[in-house]
Motif scaffolding. Structure first.
Motif, mmCIF file in Angstrom:
data_model
loop_
_atom_site.group_PDB
_atom_site.id
_atom_site.type_symbol
_atom_site.label_atom_id
_atom_site.label_comp_id
_atom_site.label_asym_id
_atom_site.label_seq_id
_atom_site.Cartn_x
_atom_site.Cartn_y
_atom_site.Cartn_z
ATOM 1 N N THR A 11 20.645 -40.297 74.161
ATOM 2 C CA THR A 11 19.243 -40.379 73.757
ATOM 3 C C THR A 11 18.581 -41.600 74.386
ATOM 4 O OG1 THR A 11 19.634 -39.186 71.709
ATOM 5 C CG2 THR A 11 17.680 -40.600 71.774
ATOM 6 N N GLU A 43 20.152 -28.485 72.539
ATOM 7 C CA GLU A 43 18.742 -28.239 72.231
ATOM 8 C C GLU A 43 18.020 -29.546 71.913
ATOM 9 O OE1 GLU A 43 18.041 -25.168 69.365
ATOM 10 O OE2 GLU A 43 19.536 -23.851 70.279
ATOM 11 N N VAL A 44 18.700 -30.449 71.245
ATOM 12 C CA VAL A 44 18.090 -31.737 70.901
ATOM 13 C C VAL A 44 17.739 -32.509 72.178
ATOM 14 C CG1 VAL A 44 18.495 -33.970 69.789
ATOM 15 C CG2 VAL A 44 19.211 -31.869 68.654
ATOM 16 N N SER A 45 18.668 -32.553 73.118
ATOM 17 C CA SER A 45 18.410 -33.246 74.384
ATOM 18 C C SER A 45 17.305 -32.539 75.169
ATOM 19 C CB SER A 45 19.682 -33.314 75.228
ATOM 20 O OG SER A 45 20.652 -34.107 74.587
ATOM 21 N N ALA A 46 17.297 -31.223 75.146
ATOM 22 C CA ALA A 46 16.266 -30.449 75.845
ATOM 23 C C ALA A 46 14.888 -30.737 75.254
ATOM 24 C CB ALA A 46 16.582 -28.963 75.773
ATOM 25 N N GLU A 47 14.800 -30.777 73.934
ATOM 26 C CA GLU A 47 13.518 -31.057 73.279
ATOM 27 C C GLU A 47 13.015 -32.459 73.623
ATOM 28 O OE1 GLU A 47 13.952 -30.346 69.090
ATOM 29 O OE2 GLU A 47 14.484 -28.243 69.413
ATOM 30 N N LEU A 48 13.912 -33.433 73.600
ATOM 31 C CA LEU A 48 13.512 -34.810 73.934
ATOM 32 C C LEU A 48 13.074 -34.894 75.390
ATOM 33 C CD1 LEU A 48 13.170 -37.761 73.166
ATOM 34 C CD2 LEU A 48 15.616 -38.090 73.672
ATOM 35 N N THR A 89 11.850 -32.554 77.294
ATOM 36 C CA THR A 89 10.561 -31.889 77.428
ATOM 37 C C THR A 89 9.434 -32.789 76.917
ATOM 38 O OG1 THR A 89 11.552 -29.703 77.250
ATOM 39 C CG2 THR A 89 9.205 -29.864 76.744
ATOM 40 N N LYS A 90 9.661 -33.395 75.771
ATOM 41 C CA LYS A 90 8.678 -34.298 75.179
ATOM 42 C C LYS A 90 8.344 -35.455 76.118
ATOM 43 C CE LYS A 90 8.218 -37.455 71.275
ATOM 44 N NZ LYS A 90 8.898 -38.018 70.120
#
Length: 70
Positions: free
Chosen positions: A34, A57-62, A64-65
């Protein structure tokens, strides 16, 4: 935005220095990852061209953000 301890953030900053333009970068999972993704996002926003390959998914969301393309 800090992801963890000062040591984790410092290591992430050093790791980002090793990222070469126009490469695909693996984006792991966890506290250290992270911190790395956050540091990498700052570089991408400053103009570094890379693609990220998230492992969760958590890494992908971050990513993208933060504007890291996949």
């Amino acid at each position: 935005m800090s992801a963890g301890t000062p040591d984790t953030d410092a290591i992430a900053a050093k790791a980002v220095e090793l990222v070469q333009p126009d490469t695909v970068v693996g984006l792991g999972t966890g506290r250290a990852a992270t911190a790395f993704i956050q540091a990498l996002g700052a570089k991408v926003q400053a103009g570094l061209r890379i693609r990220g390959l998230p492992t969760s998914e958590v890494s992908a969301e971050l990513a993208t953000k933060l504007g890291i393309p996949s």
